[in-house]
Design an enzyme around this catalytic site. Structure first.
Site, mmCIF file in Angstrom:
data_model
loop_
_atom_site.group_PDB
_atom_site.id
_atom_site.type_symbol
_atom_site.label_atom_id
_atom_site.label_comp_id
_atom_site.label_asym_id
_atom_site.label_seq_id
_atom_site.Cartn_x
_atom_site.Cartn_y
_atom_site.Cartn_z
ATOM 1 N N ARG A 285 6.945 31.895 27.923
ATOM 2 C CA ARG A 285 6.733 30.922 26.846
ATOM 3 C C ARG A 285 6.045 29.655 27.352
ATOM 4 O O ARG A 285 6.351 29.134 28.411
ATOM 5 C CB ARG A 285 8.084 30.555 26.223
ATOM 6 N N THR B 155 6.656 14.703 22.967
ATOM 7 C CA THR B 155 7.883 15.302 23.500
ATOM 8 C C THR B 155 8.729 15.808 22.350
ATOM 9 O O THR B 155 8.881 15.128 21.334
ATOM 10 C CB THR B 155 8.690 14.294 24.335
ATOM 11 N N THR C 224 10.608 16.471 28.272
ATOM 12 C CA THR C 224 9.252 16.332 28.792
ATOM 13 C C THR C 224 9.120 14.932 29.361
ATOM 14 O O THR C 224 9.896 14.056 29.019
ATOM 15 C CB THR C 224 8.217 16.475 27.642
ATOM 16 N N ASP D 108 4.011 22.816 24.014
ATOM 17 C CA ASP D 108 2.877 21.965 23.648
ATOM 18 C C ASP D 108 2.345 21.118 24.798
ATOM 19 O O ASP D 108 1.210 20.647 24.747
ATOM 20 C CB ASP D 108 3.289 21.018 22.509
#
Length: 346
Positions: free
Chosen positions: A240, A263, A212, A243
Protein backbone atom coordinates in the site's frame (compact mmCIF):
# COMPACT_ATOMS: atom_id res chain seq x y z
CA UNK A 1 41.81 45.56 31.81
CA UNK A 2 42.49 42.52 29.66
CA UNK A 3 39.94 40.54 31.69
CA UNK A 4 37.32 43.23 31.12
CA UNK A 5 37.97 43.24 27.37
CA UNK A 6 37.77 39.44 27.29
CA UNK A 7 34.45 39.47 29.15
CA UNK A 8 33.04 42.03 26.71
CA UNK A 9 34.10 39.92 23.72
CA UNK A 10 32.64 36.73 25.22
CA UNK A 11 29.41 38.55 26.02
CA UNK A 12 29.18 39.79 22.45
CA UNK A 13 29.79 36.32 21.01
CA UNK A 14 27.20 34.78 23.30
CA UNK A 15 24.61 37.35 22.26
CA UNK A 16 25.43 36.91 18.56
CA UNK A 17 25.13 33.13 18.79
CA UNK A 18 21.82 33.11 20.64
CA UNK A 19 18.83 31.90 18.66
CA UNK A 20 16.70 34.90 17.69
CA UNK A 21 13.49 33.29 18.91
CA UNK A 22 10.33 34.62 20.49
CA UNK A 23 7.65 32.18 21.64
CA UNK A 24 4.10 33.15 20.63
CA UNK A 25 0.81 31.65 21.79
CA UNK A 26 -1.39 32.65 18.86
CA UNK A 27 -1.19 30.64 15.62
CA UNK A 28 0.36 32.76 12.85
CA UNK A 29 -2.66 32.48 10.54
CA UNK A 30 -4.44 34.80 12.95
CA UNK A 31 -1.77 37.44 12.34
CA UNK A 32 -1.61 37.51 8.53
CA UNK A 33 1.14 39.67 7.12
CA UNK A 34 3.81 39.55 4.43
CA UNK A 35 7.16 38.07 5.42
CA UNK A 36 10.58 37.86 3.80
CA UNK A 37 10.81 34.18 4.68
CA UNK A 38 8.81 31.66 6.72
CA UNK A 39 8.76 27.97 7.57
CA UNK A 40 6.07 25.63 8.83
CA UNK A 41 6.11 21.95 9.82
CA UNK A 42 3.81 19.15 10.95
CA UNK A 43 4.35 15.81 12.64
CA UNK A 44 1.02 14.19 11.82
CA UNK A 45 -2.66 14.71 12.60
CA UNK A 46 -5.14 12.46 14.34
CA UNK A 47 -7.00 11.71 17.56
CA UNK A 48 -4.51 13.60 19.69
CA UNK A 49 -6.28 14.48 22.93
CA UNK A 50 -4.78 16.42 25.82
CA UNK A 51 -6.05 13.91 28.37
CA UNK A 52 -4.31 11.06 26.55
CA UNK A 53 -0.90 12.69 26.20
CA UNK A 54 1.31 12.69 29.28
CA UNK A 55 3.12 15.93 30.20
CA UNK A 56 6.43 14.18 29.50
CA UNK A 57 5.40 13.12 26.00
CA UNK A 58 3.86 16.51 25.26
CA UNK A 59 7.13 18.18 26.20
CA UNK A 60 9.10 15.70 24.06
CA UNK A 61 6.95 16.38 20.99
CA UNK A 62 7.20 20.12 21.43
CA UNK A 63 10.96 20.03 21.98
CA UNK A 64 11.52 17.92 18.86
CA UNK A 65 9.27 20.12 16.73
CA UNK A 66 11.14 23.18 17.94
CA UNK A 67 14.52 21.57 17.25
CA UNK A 68 13.46 20.63 13.72
CA UNK A 69 11.99 23.95 12.68
CA UNK A 70 14.96 25.90 14.00
CA UNK A 71 17.22 23.94 11.64
CA UNK A 72 15.22 25.11 8.64
CA UNK A 73 14.77 28.62 9.96
CA UNK A 74 18.52 28.99 10.39
CA UNK A 75 19.06 27.98 6.76
CA UNK A 76 16.51 30.51 5.52
CA UNK A 77 17.79 33.27 7.78
CA UNK A 78 21.27 32.94 6.29
CA UNK A 79 20.03 33.03 2.69
CA UNK A 80 19.66 29.31 2.07
CA UNK A 81 17.10 27.82 -0.28
CA UNK A 82 13.63 26.69 0.67
CA UNK A 83 14.51 23.22 -0.68
CA UNK A 84 17.46 22.92 1.69
CA UNK A 85 15.35 24.15 4.58
CA UNK A 86 12.60 21.62 3.85
CA UNK A 87 14.98 18.69 3.42
CA UNK A 88 17.11 19.37 6.51
CA UNK A 89 14.10 20.08 8.71
CA UNK A 90 12.44 16.83 7.70
CA UNK A 91 15.71 14.99 8.37
CA UNK A 92 15.39 15.93 12.05
CA UNK A 93 11.85 14.55 12.17
CA UNK A 94 12.87 11.41 10.27
CA UNK A 95 15.70 10.78 12.74
CA UNK A 96 13.35 10.98 15.72
CA UNK A 97 11.62 7.77 16.87
CA UNK A 98 8.49 9.65 17.99
CA UNK A 99 7.14 10.53 14.53
CA UNK A 100 5.84 8.14 11.87
CA UNK A 101 8.66 8.67 9.37
CA UNK A 102 12.21 7.38 9.05
CA UNK A 103 13.37 5.97 12.40
CA UNK A 104 9.89 6.09 13.92
CA UNK A 105 8.02 4.48 11.01
CA UNK A 106 5.13 2.18 11.80
CA UNK A 107 5.11 -1.49 10.86
CA UNK A 108 3.34 -3.18 7.97
CA UNK A 109 1.19 -6.28 8.42
CA UNK A 110 4.30 -8.38 7.74
CA UNK A 111 6.31 -6.59 10.44
CA UNK A 112 8.50 -4.53 8.11
CA UNK A 113 8.92 -0.78 7.67
CA UNK A 114 8.18 0.78 4.28
CA UNK A 115 8.84 4.47 3.68
CA UNK A 116 7.36 7.00 1.26
CA UNK A 117 8.44 10.60 0.65
CA UNK A 118 8.19 13.48 -1.80
CA UNK A 119 9.52 16.98 -2.35
CA UNK A 120 8.61 19.77 -4.78
CA UNK A 121 10.29 22.94 -6.01
CA UNK A 122 7.80 25.77 -6.44
CA UNK A 123 10.11 27.77 -8.70
CA UNK A 124 9.93 25.31 -11.60
CA UNK A 125 7.35 22.67 -10.54
CA UNK A 126 10.05 20.01 -10.49
CA UNK A 127 9.36 17.17 -8.07
CA UNK A 128 10.72 13.89 -6.80
CA UNK A 129 9.31 11.00 -4.78
CA UNK A 130 10.06 7.52 -3.53
CA UNK A 131 7.80 4.76 -2.26
CA UNK A 132 8.14 1.46 -0.45
CA UNK A 133 11.81 1.70 0.49
CA UNK A 134 13.14 -0.32 3.45
CA UNK A 135 16.82 0.60 3.80
CA UNK A 136 17.09 4.33 2.98
CA UNK A 137 17.78 6.15 6.27
CA UNK A 138 16.28 9.48 5.17
CA UNK A 139 13.63 9.02 2.46
CA UNK A 140 13.25 12.77 1.88
CA UNK A 141 16.89 12.83 0.68
CA UNK A 142 16.05 10.12 -1.83
CA UNK A 143 13.02 12.08 -3.05
CA UNK A 144 15.23 15.11 -3.68
CA UNK A 145 17.84 12.98 -5.46
CA UNK A 146 15.13 11.59 -7.73
CA UNK A 147 14.05 15.15 -8.53
CA UNK A 148 17.52 16.50 -9.21
CA UNK A 149 19.46 13.52 -10.56
CA UNK A 150 16.98 11.42 -12.52
CA UNK A 151 14.57 12.01 -15.41
CA UNK A 152 11.73 10.63 -13.28
CA UNK A 153 9.35 11.89 -10.61
CA UNK A 154 8.83 8.70 -8.56
CA UNK A 155 10.85 5.55 -7.93
CA UNK A 156 9.74 2.62 -5.80
CA UNK A 157 10.94 -0.45 -3.96
CA UNK A 158 14.23 -2.12 -4.82
CA UNK A 159 14.74 0.12 -7.84
CA UNK A 160 14.55 3.20 -5.64
CA UNK A 161 17.03 1.64 -3.22
CA UNK A 162 19.42 0.83 -6.07
CA UNK A 163 19.23 4.45 -7.20
CA UNK A 164 19.81 5.62 -3.63
CA UNK A 165 22.96 3.51 -3.42
CA UNK A 166 24.20 4.90 -6.74
CA UNK A 167 23.62 8.42 -5.41
CA UNK A 168 25.67 7.72 -2.30
CA UNK A 169 22.75 8.13 0.10
CA UNK A 170 22.98 6.52 3.53
CA UNK A 171 21.52 3.03 3.66
CA UNK A 172 20.88 1.16 6.90
CA UNK A 173 19.98 -2.32 8.03
CA UNK A 174 16.17 -2.62 8.29
CA UNK A 175 16.60 -3.26 12.02
CA UNK A 176 17.53 0.42 12.37
CA UNK A 177 13.84 1.28 12.03
CA UNK A 178 12.66 -1.13 14.73
CA UNK A 179 11.09 0.50 17.78
CA UNK A 180 9.28 -1.40 20.51
CA UNK A 181 6.54 1.22 20.66
CA UNK A 182 5.59 0.76 17.00
CA UNK A 183 5.73 -3.02 17.22
CA UNK A 184 3.32 -2.97 20.15
CA UNK A 185 1.04 -0.71 18.09
CA UNK A 186 1.00 -3.29 15.31
CA UNK A 187 0.20 -6.06 17.76
CA UNK A 188 -2.69 -4.08 19.24
CA UNK A 189 -4.11 -3.22 15.80
CA UNK A 190 -3.99 -6.86 14.77
CA UNK A 191 -5.64 -7.90 18.03
CA UNK A 192 -8.39 -5.33 17.64
CA UNK A 193 -9.08 -6.53 14.09
CA UNK A 194 -9.18 -10.14 15.22
CA UNK A 195 -11.57 -9.35 18.03
CA UNK A 196 -13.44 -6.73 16.00
CA UNK A 197 -12.92 -4.22 18.79
CA UNK A 198 -12.23 -0.59 17.92
CA UNK A 199 -8.98 0.86 19.25
CA UNK A 200 -9.96 4.48 19.61
CA UNK A 201 -8.93 4.35 23.27
CA UNK A 202 -5.33 3.62 22.28
CA UNK A 203 -3.40 6.89 22.10
CA UNK A 204 -0.39 5.24 20.45
CA UNK A 205 -2.43 3.61 17.69
CA UNK A 206 -4.42 6.71 16.89
CA UNK A 207 -1.39 8.98 16.86
CA UNK A 208 0.65 6.75 14.57
CA UNK A 209 -1.82 4.98 12.31
CA UNK A 210 -1.93 7.70 9.67
CA UNK A 211 1.03 9.79 10.82
CA UNK A 212 3.32 11.77 8.57
CA UNK A 213 5.88 14.55 8.83
CA UNK A 214 6.16 17.50 6.49
CA UNK A 215 7.54 20.96 5.92
CA UNK A 216 6.84 23.96 3.69
CA UNK A 217 9.06 27.01 3.34
CA UNK A 218 9.48 30.35 1.60
CA UNK A 219 13.04 31.62 1.15
CA UNK A 220 14.45 35.13 0.68
CA UNK A 221 14.44 34.65 -3.10
CA UNK A 222 10.67 34.18 -3.15
CA UNK A 223 10.86 30.45 -3.84
CA UNK A 224 8.46 28.00 -2.22
CA UNK A 225 9.13 24.34 -1.50
CA UNK A 226 7.33 21.53 0.29
CA UNK A 227 8.17 18.00 1.37
CA UNK A 228 6.48 15.07 3.09
CA UNK A 229 7.82 11.82 4.58
CA UNK A 230 6.00 8.89 6.18
CA UNK A 231 6.03 5.28 7.27
CA UNK A 232 2.44 4.95 6.09
CA UNK A 233 -0.32 3.12 7.95
CA UNK A 234 0.12 0.70 10.81
CA UNK A 235 -0.70 -2.82 9.54
CA UNK A 236 -0.72 -1.78 5.86
CA UNK A 237 -0.67 -4.67 3.35
CA UNK A 238 0.02 -5.50 -0.27
CA UNK A 239 2.54 -2.70 -0.83
CA UNK A 240 0.00 0.00 0.00
CA UNK A 241 1.12 3.53 -0.87
CA UNK A 242 -0.60 6.58 0.55
CA UNK A 243 -0.66 10.23 -0.41
CA UNK A 244 2.76 11.27 0.94
CA UNK A 245 4.71 10.47 -2.25
CA UNK A 246 1.92 11.58 -4.59
CA UNK A 247 2.55 15.04 -6.02
CA UNK A 248 -0.67 17.02 -5.77
CA UNK A 249 -2.06 14.87 -2.95
CA UNK A 250 0.52 14.80 -0.18
CA UNK A 251 2.86 17.50 -1.47
CA UNK A 252 2.59 20.48 -3.78
CA UNK A 253 4.50 23.74 -4.31
CA UNK A 254 4.03 26.52 -6.84
CA UNK A 255 5.55 29.99 -6.58
CA UNK A 256 2.33 31.43 -8.03
CA UNK A 257 0.31 30.26 -5.05
CA UNK A 258 1.54 28.16 -2.14
CA UNK A 259 3.44 25.18 -0.76
CA UNK A 260 1.48 22.39 0.97
CA UNK A 261 2.25 19.24 2.94
CA UNK A 262 -0.60 16.92 3.91
CA UNK A 263 -1.18 14.48 6.75
CA UNK A 264 -4.08 12.15 7.40
CA UNK A 265 -5.94 9.27 5.81
CA UNK A 266 -4.02 9.09 2.53
CA UNK A 267 -6.62 7.38 0.39
CA UNK A 268 -8.91 10.39 0.74
CA UNK A 269 -6.14 12.90 0.13
CA UNK A 270 -5.34 11.08 -3.12
CA UNK A 271 -8.97 11.07 -4.25
CA UNK A 272 -9.32 14.76 -3.48
CA UNK A 273 -5.86 15.78 -4.75
CA UNK A 274 -5.88 17.89 -1.61
CA UNK A 275 -2.54 19.71 -1.88
CA UNK A 276 -3.07 20.73 -5.52
CA UNK A 277 -6.73 21.57 -4.95
CA UNK A 278 -5.76 24.25 -2.44
CA UNK A 279 -3.34 25.76 -4.95
CA UNK A 280 -5.93 25.59 -7.72
CA UNK A 281 -8.54 27.40 -5.63
CA UNK A 282 -6.00 30.15 -5.01
CA UNK A 283 -5.00 30.42 -8.67
CA UNK A 284 -8.37 30.09 -10.40
CA UNK A 285 -10.82 31.40 -7.80
CA UNK A 286 -8.38 33.84 -6.23
CA UNK A 287 -9.05 32.62 -2.71
CA UNK A 288 -6.52 33.32 0.02
CA UNK A 289 -4.50 30.40 1.37
CA UNK A 290 -6.58 30.42 4.53
CA UNK A 291 -9.87 30.38 2.61
CA UNK A 292 -8.73 27.65 0.22
CA UNK A 293 -7.35 25.42 2.96
CA UNK A 294 -10.51 25.75 5.03
CA UNK A 295 -12.77 24.87 2.09
CA UNK A 296 -10.72 21.82 1.14
CA UNK A 297 -10.09 20.39 4.61
CA UNK A 298 -13.29 21.31 6.42
CA UNK A 299 -15.76 20.80 3.56
CA UNK A 300 -14.47 18.90 0.53
CA UNK A 301 -12.31 16.38 2.40
CA UNK A 302 -14.95 15.87 5.09
CA UNK A 303 -17.61 15.26 2.46
CA UNK A 304 -15.42 12.48 1.03
CA UNK A 305 -15.14 10.97 4.49
CA UNK A 306 -11.50 11.92 4.98
CA UNK A 307 -9.74 13.07 8.11
CA UNK A 308 -6.45 14.91 8.52
CA UNK A 309 -4.95 18.26 7.78
CA UNK A 310 -2.37 20.34 5.97
CA UNK A 311 0.28 22.91 6.63
CA UNK A 312 0.72 25.61 4.02
CA UNK A 313 2.58 28.78 3.20
CA UNK A 314 1.80 31.23 0.42
CA UNK A 315 4.05 33.36 -1.79
CA UNK A 316 3.89 36.21 0.73
CA UNK A 317 4.95 34.04 3.64
CA UNK A 318 1.52 33.74 5.25
CA UNK A 319 1.00 30.35 6.93
CA UNK A 320 -1.95 28.10 7.76
CA UNK A 321 -2.40 24.89 9.76
CA UNK A 322 -5.82 23.51 8.86
CA UNK A 323 -7.04 20.16 10.22
CA UNK A 324 -10.36 18.43 10.95
CA UNK A 325 -9.02 16.08 13.62
CA UNK A 326 -8.62 16.52 17.37
CA UNK A 327 -5.00 17.57 16.99
CA UNK A 328 -1.96 17.99 14.78
CA UNK A 329 1.68 18.28 15.80
CA UNK A 330 2.80 21.56 14.24
CA UNK A 331 5.15 24.53 14.45
CA UNK A 332 5.91 27.76 12.60
CA UNK A 333 8.64 30.39 12.48
CA UNK A 334 8.82 33.63 10.51
CA UNK A 335 11.52 36.15 9.67
CA UNK A 336 11.24 37.76 13.11
CA UNK A 337 12.04 34.49 14.84
CA UNK A 338 8.53 34.21 16.29
CA UNK A 339 8.05 30.53 17.15
CA UNK A 340 4.69 28.82 17.55
CA UNK A 341 4.37 25.17 18.58
CA UNK A 342 1.00 23.45 18.86
CA UNK A 343 -0.48 20.00 19.32
CA UNK A 344 -4.15 20.21 20.26
CA UNK A 345 -7.01 21.90 18.44
CA UNK A 346 -7.30 24.57 21.15
Amino acid sequence: MKKIILLVILSFLFTACKEDTTMISEPPEKMEKAAEFSIIIHGGAGTILRENLSPENEALYKTTLEKAIKVGHRILKHGGSSLDAVEKTINVLEDSPIFNAGKGAVFTHEGTNEHDASIMDGSNLNAGASAGTKTVKNPINLARAVMEHSPHVMLSGTGAETFAKEQGLELVDPNYFYTEKRMKSLERVKASEKNKVASFYDEDIQNSKYGTVGCAALDKFGNLAAGTSTGGMTNKRWGRIGDAPIIGAGTYANNKTCAISSTGWGEYFIRGMVAYDISALMEYRELSLREAAKEVIQTKLKNLGGTGGIIGIDKKGNMVMEFNTAGMYRATMDETGALYVGIFKD
